[in-house]
Design a protein around this motif. Structure first.
Motif, PDB file in Angstrom:
ATOM      1  N   LEU A 193     -36.126 -36.375-110.515  1.00 54.70           N
ATOM      2  CA  LEU A 193     -35.976 -35.883-109.146  1.00 54.70           C
ATOM      3  C   LEU A 193     -35.006 -36.763-108.364  1.00 54.70           C
ATOM      4  CD1 LEU A 193     -36.823 -33.937-106.902  1.00 54.70           C
ATOM      5  CD2 LEU A 193     -38.758 -35.435-106.441  1.00 54.70           C
ATOM      6  N   GLY A 194     -35.082 -38.066-108.585  1.00 54.12           N
ATOM      7  CA  GLY A 194     -34.169 -38.993-107.904  1.00 54.12           C
ATOM      8  C   GLY A 194     -32.719 -38.689-108.210  1.00 54.12           C
ATOM      9  N   CYS A 195     -32.435 -38.454-109.486  1.00 55.47           N
ATOM     10  CA  CYS A 195     -31.060 -38.118-109.866  1.00 55.47           C
ATOM     11  C   CYS A 195     -30.646 -36.766-109.298  1.00 55.47           C
ATOM     12  CB  CYS A 195     -30.909 -38.141-111.385  1.00 55.47           C
ATOM     13  SG  CYS A 195     -30.781 -39.804-112.068  1.00 55.47           S
ATOM     14  N   PHE A 196     -31.574 -35.807-109.272  1.00 56.22           N
ATOM     15  CA  PHE A 196     -31.256 -34.499-108.699  1.00 56.22           C
ATOM     16  C   PHE A 196     -30.910 -34.637-107.213  1.00 56.22           C
ATOM     17  CE2 PHE A 196     -32.563 -30.539-106.574  1.00 56.22           C
ATOM     18  CZ  PHE A 196     -31.668 -29.669-107.170  1.00 56.22           C
ATOM     19  N   LYS A 197     -31.711 -35.416-106.484  1.00 51.20           N
ATOM     20  CA  LYS A 197     -31.447 -35.619-105.053  1.00 51.20           C
ATOM     21  C   LYS A 197     -30.104 -36.307-104.838  1.00 51.20           C
ATOM     22  CE  LYS A 197     -36.207 -35.620-103.410  1.00 51.20           C
ATOM     23  NZ  LYS A 197     -37.278 -36.420-102.791  1.00 51.20           N
ATOM     24  N   LYS A 198     -29.820 -37.304-105.663  1.00 49.89           N
ATOM     25  CA  LYS A 198     -28.531 -38.006-105.559  1.00 49.89           C
ATOM     26  C   LYS A 198     -27.387 -37.029-105.834  1.00 49.89           C
ATOM     27  CE  LYS A 198     -25.999 -41.942-107.391  1.00 49.89           C
ATOM     28  NZ  LYS A 198     -25.986 -43.021-108.366  1.00 49.89           N
ATOM     29  N   HIS A 199     -27.564 -36.190-106.850  1.00 51.41           N
ATOM     30  CA  HIS A 199     -26.550 -35.196-107.208  1.00 51.41           C
ATOM     31  C   HIS A 199     -26.302 -34.227-106.054  1.00 51.41           C
ATOM     32  CE1 HIS A 199     -24.388 -32.117-109.401  1.00 51.41           C
ATOM     33  NE2 HIS A 199     -25.364 -31.251-109.227  1.00 51.41           N
ATOM     34  N   LYS A 200     -27.367 -33.787-105.405  1.00 49.79           N
ATOM     35  CA  LYS A 200     -27.222 -32.813-104.327  1.00 49.79           C
ATOM     36  C   LYS A 200     -26.602 -33.420-103.070  1.00 49.79           C
ATOM     37  CE  LYS A 200     -28.393 -29.040-106.146  1.00 49.79           C
ATOM     38  NZ  LYS A 200     -27.408 -27.991-106.303  1.00 49.79           N
ATOM     39  N   THR A 201     -26.710 -34.744-102.897  1.00 53.98           N
ATOM     40  CA  THR A 201     -26.137 -35.371-101.703  1.00 53.98           C
ATOM     41  C   THR A 201     -24.633 -35.598-101.836  1.00 53.98           C
ATOM     42  OG1 THR A 201     -26.698 -37.591-102.481  1.00 53.98           O
ATOM     43  CG2 THR A 201     -28.272 -36.509-101.009  1.00 53.98           C
ATOM     44  N   ASP A 202     -24.116 -35.736-103.072  1.00 56.55           N
ATOM     45  CA  ASP A 202     -22.666 -35.864-103.194  1.00 56.55           C
ATOM     46  C   ASP A 202     -22.058 -34.458-103.221  1.00 56.55           C
ATOM     47  OD1 ASP A 202     -22.641 -34.838-105.795  1.00 56.55           O
ATOM     48  OD2 ASP A 202     -22.535 -36.794-106.752  1.00 56.55           O
ATOM     49  N   ASP A 203     -20.767 -34.379-103.069  1.00 54.91           N
ATOM     50  CA  ASP A 203     -20.108 -33.077-102.930  1.00 54.91           C
ATOM     51  C   ASP A 203     -19.544 -32.537-104.244  1.00 54.91           C
ATOM     52  OD1 ASP A 203     -20.601 -32.978-100.198  1.00 54.91           O
ATOM     53  OD2 ASP A 203     -18.793 -34.136 -99.732  1.00 54.91           O
ATOM     54  N   SER A 204     -19.979 -33.078-105.375  1.00 53.92           N
ATOM     55  CA  SER A 204     -19.397 -32.659-106.654  1.00 53.92           C
ATOM     56  C   SER A 204     -20.043 -31.408-107.232  1.00 53.92           C
ATOM     57  CB  SER A 204     -19.499 -33.806-107.668  1.00 53.92           C
ATOM     58  OG  SER A 204     -20.863 -34.056-107.959  1.00 53.92           O
ATOM     59  N   CYS A 205     -21.166 -30.965-106.686  1.00 54.85           N
ATOM     60  CA  CYS A 205     -21.880 -29.814-107.229  1.00 54.85           C
ATOM     61  C   CYS A 205     -21.163 -28.526-106.830  1.00 54.85           C
ATOM     62  CB  CYS A 205     -23.324 -29.793-106.729  1.00 54.85           C
ATOM     63  SG  CYS A 205     -24.307 -28.466-107.449  1.00 54.85           S
ATOM     64  N   GLN A 206     -20.600 -27.847-107.824  1.00 54.48           N
ATOM     65  CA  GLN A 206     -19.903 -26.584-107.608  1.00 54.48           C
ATOM     66  C   GLN A 206     -20.542 -25.502-108.452  1.00 54.48           C
ATOM     67  OE1 GLN A 206     -17.374 -26.218-105.396  1.00 54.48           O
ATOM     68  NE2 GLN A 206     -17.638 -28.355-104.843  1.00 54.48           N
ATOM     69  N   GLN A 207     -20.766 -24.334-107.878  1.00 54.15           N
ATOM     70  CA  GLN A 207     -21.367 -23.205-108.583  1.00 54.15           C
ATOM     71  C   GLN A 207     -20.515 -22.819-109.784  1.00 54.15           C
ATOM     72  OE1 GLN A 207     -24.278 -21.698-107.577  1.00 54.15           O
ATOM     73  NE2 GLN A 207     -24.259 -20.362-109.325  1.00 54.15           N
ATOM     74  N   VAL A 208     -21.154 -22.682-110.931  1.00 55.56           N
ATOM     75  CA  VAL A 208     -20.475 -22.270-112.157  1.00 55.56           C
ATOM     76  C   VAL A 208     -20.790 -20.802-112.403  1.00 55.56           C
ATOM     77  CG1 VAL A 208     -20.368 -22.587-114.659  1.00 55.56           C
ATOM     78  CG2 VAL A 208     -20.578 -24.567-113.165  1.00 55.56           C
ATOM     79  N   LYS A 209     -19.758 -20.028-112.660  1.00 53.70           N
ATOM     80  CA  LYS A 209     -19.944 -18.617-112.988  1.00 53.70           C
ATOM     81  C   LYS A 209     -20.091 -18.495-114.491  1.00 53.70           C
ATOM     82  CE  LYS A 209     -19.451 -16.901-108.880  1.00 53.70           C
ATOM     83  NZ  LYS A 209     -20.536 -16.339-108.167  1.00 53.70           N
ATOM     84  N   ASP A 210     -21.230 -17.971-114.921  1.00 45.97           N
ATOM     85  CA  ASP A 210     -21.505 -17.783-116.341  1.00 45.97           C
ATOM     86  C   ASP A 210     -21.136 -16.357-116.709  1.00 45.97           C
ATOM     87  OD1 ASP A 210     -22.349 -18.051-118.909  1.00 45.97           O
ATOM     88  OD2 ASP A 210     -24.459 -18.432-118.419  1.00 45.97           O
ATOM     89  N   THR A 211     -20.352 -16.193-117.771  1.00 45.92           N
ATOM     90  CA  THR A 211     -19.914 -14.856-118.158  1.00 45.92           C
ATOM     91  C   THR A 211     -20.988 -14.094-118.922  1.00 45.92           C
ATOM     92  OG1 THR A 211     -18.909 -15.762-120.162  1.00 45.92           O
ATOM     93  CG2 THR A 211     -17.483 -15.493-118.228  1.00 45.92           C
ATOM     94  N   THR A 212     -21.950 -14.815-119.504  1.00 44.84           N
ATOM     95  CA  THR A 212     -23.035 -14.140-120.216  1.00 44.84           C
ATOM     96  C   THR A 212     -24.288 -14.175-119.352  1.00 44.84           C
ATOM     97  OG1 THR A 212     -23.690 -16.176-121.329  1.00 44.84           O
ATOM     98  CG2 THR A 212     -22.144 -14.751-122.479  1.00 44.84           C
ATOM     99  N   PRO A 213     -24.901 -13.020-119.129  1.00 45.13           N
ATOM    100  CA  PRO A 213     -26.093 -13.014-118.276  1.00 45.13           C
ATOM    101  C   PRO A 213     -27.251 -13.714-118.971  1.00 45.13           C
ATOM    102  CG  PRO A 213     -25.723 -10.851-119.215  1.00 45.13           C
ATOM    103  CD  PRO A 213     -24.556 -11.712-119.617  1.00 45.13           C
ATOM    104  N   PRO A 214     -28.031 -14.515-118.217  1.00 46.00           N
ATOM    105  CA  PRO A 214     -29.177 -15.184-118.816  1.00 46.00           C
ATOM    106  C   PRO A 214     -30.273 -14.192-119.157  1.00 46.00           C
ATOM    107  CG  PRO A 214     -29.155 -15.556-116.459  1.00 46.00           C
ATOM    108  CD  PRO A 214     -27.886 -14.819-116.807  1.00 46.00           C
ATOM    109  N   VAL A 215     -31.038 -14.496-120.198  1.00 44.32           N
ATOM    110  CA  VAL A 215     -32.179 -13.673-120.575  1.00 44.32           C
ATOM    111  C   VAL A 215     -33.351 -14.122-119.724  1.00 44.32           C
ATOM    112  CG1 VAL A 215     -33.731 -13.028-122.432  1.00 44.32           C
ATOM    113  CG2 VAL A 215     -31.320 -13.437-122.917  1.00 44.32           C
TER     114      VAL A 215
END
Length: 150
Positions: free
Chosen positions: A26-48
């Motif tokens: 959770l700590g790493c997730f929170k750190k990740h969300k506070t920096d601006d590097s998180c960009q939405q990735v478009k997946d070409t294959t729909p998830p099951v």
């Protein structure tokens, strides 16, 4: 072997639903969300995915996939889609999930920092054990109980 994409110290257990980077806590997730590097990735294959009952429907924009939750070593423990669909169709399981105390227990396990400890505590509750048993009857039916609807 892959390490956490945030701290580069531990094995990752999770994956960011937006950019798919793997992280360990959770700590790493929170750190990740506070920096601006998180960009939405478009997946070409729909998830099951399987639809969730209304009482536990996710509010996330994109549904989680098994790849979000399992690392490469855990893929052998993956439950077949057909069995997961049977969980969603089980009237007995729906009946157990109507209990507000069970839902409260499940939310406590889900939000706990130490999930193993929280699960051990929840397994002391007969209602939670009944829920787990209902799930296991569907996921891993015994020979004599495989014809019954769980």
């Amino acid at each position: 072997m892959q390490l956490c994409g945030i701290c580069s110290e531990n094995l990752p257990k999770y994956r960011c639903p937006a950019c798919r980077i793997r992280y360990c806590s959770l700590g790493c997730f929170k750190k990740h969300k506070t920096d601006d590097s998180c960009q939405q990735v478009k997946d070409t294959t729909p998830p099951v995915t399987t639809p969730l009952p209304e009482v536990c429907a996710s509010t996330a924009e994109e549904p989680w996939t098994a790849d979000d939750l399992l690392d490469e070593d855990s893929q052998s423990d993956r439950v077949p889609l057909e069995r997961l669909q049977q969980l969603g169709e089980s009237e007995a399981l729906r009946s157990v999930l109507q209990n507000p105390h069970l839902r409260q227990l499940m939310m406590a396990v889900d939000s706990a920092e130490d999930k193993a400890k929280a699960m051990k505590k929840a397994m002391q509750e007969p209602l939670f054990v009944e829920f787990a048993d209902q799930c296991l009857k569907i996921i891993e039916p015994t020979e004599e109980g495989s014809d019954e609807e769980c």
